[in-house]
Design a protein around this motif. Structure first.
Motif, PDB file in Angstrom:
ATOM      1  N   ILE A 185       6.062  10.649  -2.279  1.00  0.00           N
ATOM      2  CA  ILE A 185       4.852  11.290  -2.228  1.00  0.00           C
ATOM      3  C   ILE A 185       4.280  10.899  -3.388  1.00  0.00           C
ATOM      4  N   ASP A 186       3.004  10.524  -3.569  1.00  0.00           N
ATOM      5  CA  ASP A 186       2.262  10.264  -4.740  1.00  0.00           C
ATOM      6  C   ASP A 186       1.038  11.160  -4.527  1.00  0.00           C
ATOM      7  N   GLY A 232     -10.872  16.096   7.531  1.00  0.00           N
ATOM      8  CA  GLY A 232     -11.704  15.627   5.947  1.00  0.00           C
ATOM      9  C   GLY A 232     -11.032  14.867   5.462  1.00  0.00           C
ATOM     10  N   TRP A 233     -10.044  13.988   6.015  1.00  0.00           N
ATOM     11  CA  TRP A 233      -9.161  13.044   5.201  1.00  0.00           C
ATOM     12  C   TRP A 233      -9.630  11.809   5.786  1.00  0.00           C
ATOM     13  N   LYS A 234      -9.514  10.742   4.884  1.00  0.00           N
ATOM     14  CA  LYS A 234      -9.668   9.313   5.146  1.00  0.00           C
ATOM     15  C   LYS A 234      -8.396   8.533   5.014  1.00  0.00           C
ATOM     16  N   PRO A 235      -7.649   8.354   6.309  1.00  0.00           N
ATOM     17  CA  PRO A 235      -6.499   7.477   6.173  1.00  0.00           C
ATOM     18  C   PRO A 235      -6.671   6.230   5.873  1.00  0.00           C
ATOM     19  N   GLU A 236      -5.515   5.519   5.258  1.00  0.00           N
ATOM     20  CA  GLU A 236      -5.812   3.940   5.044  1.00  0.00           C
ATOM     21  C   GLU A 236      -4.323   3.468   4.917  1.00  0.00           C
ATOM     22  N   ARG A 288      -2.303   5.989   2.860  1.00  0.00           N
ATOM     23  CA  ARG A 288      -2.967   6.950   1.885  1.00  0.00           C
ATOM     24  C   ARG A 288      -4.034   7.611   2.605  1.00  0.00           C
ATOM     25  N   TYR A 289      -3.838   8.822   1.972  1.00  0.00           N
ATOM     26  CA  TYR A 289      -4.928   9.959   2.621  1.00  0.00           C
ATOM     27  C   TYR A 289      -6.038  10.442   1.337  1.00  0.00           C
ATOM     28  N   LEU A 313       1.810   8.651   1.061  1.00  0.00           N
ATOM     29  CA  LEU A 313       3.074   8.954   1.813  1.00  0.00           C
ATOM     30  C   LEU A 313       3.511   7.471   1.941  1.00  0.00           C
ATOM     31  N   ARG A 314       4.795   7.145   1.415  1.00  0.00           N
ATOM     32  CA  ARG A 314       5.495   5.853   1.403  1.00  0.00           C
ATOM     33  C   ARG A 314       6.999   5.883   1.909  1.00  0.00           C
ATOM     34  N   PHE A 315       7.224   4.867   2.432  1.00  0.00           N
ATOM     35  CA  PHE A 315       8.747   4.692   2.893  1.00  0.00           C
ATOM     36  C   PHE A 315       9.476   4.148   1.640  1.00  0.00           C
ATOM     37  N   MET A 316      10.756   4.729   1.481  1.00  0.00           N
ATOM     38  CA  MET A 316      11.359   4.321   0.366  1.00  0.00           C
ATOM     39  C   MET A 316      11.594   2.681   0.428  1.00  0.00           C
ATOM     40  N   PRO A 317      11.871   1.772  -0.481  1.00  0.00           N
ATOM     41  CA  PRO A 317      12.283   0.435  -0.404  1.00  0.00           C
ATOM     42  C   PRO A 317      13.355   0.066   0.613  1.00  0.00           C
ATOM     43  N   ASP A 318      14.272   0.860   0.857  1.00  0.00           N
ATOM     44  CA  ASP A 318      15.213   0.384   1.739  1.00  0.00           C
ATOM     45  C   ASP A 318      14.950   1.229   3.005  1.00  0.00           C
TER      46      ASP A 318
END
Length: 269
Positions: free
Chosen positions: A62-63, A235-239, A252-253, A262-267
């Protein structure tokens, strides 16, 4: 069949023992004791009904990049001029503090979840661990005088009604003078007062919990599109996040008061 009979026999024995103890040692009549013995397990925190399915959990990142300047300025906690003075020079990521967080955000790595629903989340900039995807950060570059001691606003990202709330926690003495104007402005979605500490959390954005489900539940494309639509309606813009070489790996929201990747771990893709 034998195993089922044995399981029922063991359960009946446990209830009988518990009932006898409550009757003879607790002074309870048989009917009251029987009621407690039957219904108490339904409310115990270790009851199997409270366990969560962790078989579909995927570690993820989570960034969290809240728009702290917009939050503070819109709430009247700081002026645009004051903010520009604070960031007139490049703000380093380290040492990590309230101002570096306000400029660069923070990363949380969700490493695991247990059957009770508790996570292990490592917030890397702060080198801090939590058991839930929630965090509070003191914005100590802004200070106000209080009745007994100075106070600073705090950013929060925490679960609440309708999803994950982003906002600012303030002192109630300050809020008493500002609340009417804030209510009229409509920018605060929820006022959540903590009377123990004389503070109130002002929720400015709510990210639906559905956007996290792909890391915890089995889902298909239709369900995932429905989650994105719910974010849009909030009110969020997903990408989608990804590059041509490796393809899709997260979302990205973008909201008025924050950006959440919100990203998967590299593996873990």
């Amino acid at each position: 069949m034998k195993s089922l009979v044995w399981a029922i026999t063991k359960m009946a024995s446990k209830y009988a023992i518990a009932l006898s103890v409550m009757h003879y040692l607790g002074g309870l009549n048989w009917l009251t004791g029987l009621s407690i013995a039957i219904f108490l397990p339904l409310y115990l925190p270790w009851s199997s009904s409270n366990k969560v399915d962790i078989s579909h959990f995927t570690p993820h990142i989570i960034d969290l990049n809240p728009h702290i300047a917009s939050m503070l300025i819109d709430l009247g906690l700081i002026t645009d001029e004051k903010w520009k003075q604070l960031v007139s020079e490049d703000v380093a990521r380290k040492p990590w503090d309230g101002l570096s967080f306000a400029v660069h955000g923070i990363r949380g790595v969700v490493l695991s979840v247990d059957p009770n629903g508790d996570n292990v989340v490592h917030w890397t900039g702060w080198d801090y661990y939590t058991t839930q995807t929630m965090i509070e950060v003191p914005l100590d570059f802004v200070q106000f005088s209080g009745a007994y001691f100075p106070w600073s606003p705090r950013f929060f990202f925490r679960t609440g009604k309708g999803g994950y709330h982003l906002g600012i926690e303030v002192n109630d003495t300050w809020l008493k003078e500002k609340r009417k104007d804030l209510e009229q402005s409509g920018i605060v979605k929820e006022f959540d007062t903590d009377y123990r500490f004389g503070t109130t959390r002002l929720t400015l954005d709510v990210l639906p919990p559905d956007v996290f489900w792909k890391f915890y539940r089995e889902h298909d494309k239709k369900q995932w599109e429905a989650a994105k639509q719910k974010a849009i309606s909030s009110g969020w813009k997903p990408e989608e996040i990804g590059i041509e070489e490796i393809g899709y790996f997260g979302d990205r929201y973008e909201g008025k008061y924050g950006t959440v990747n919100l990203r998967f771990m590299p593996d873990g893709r």
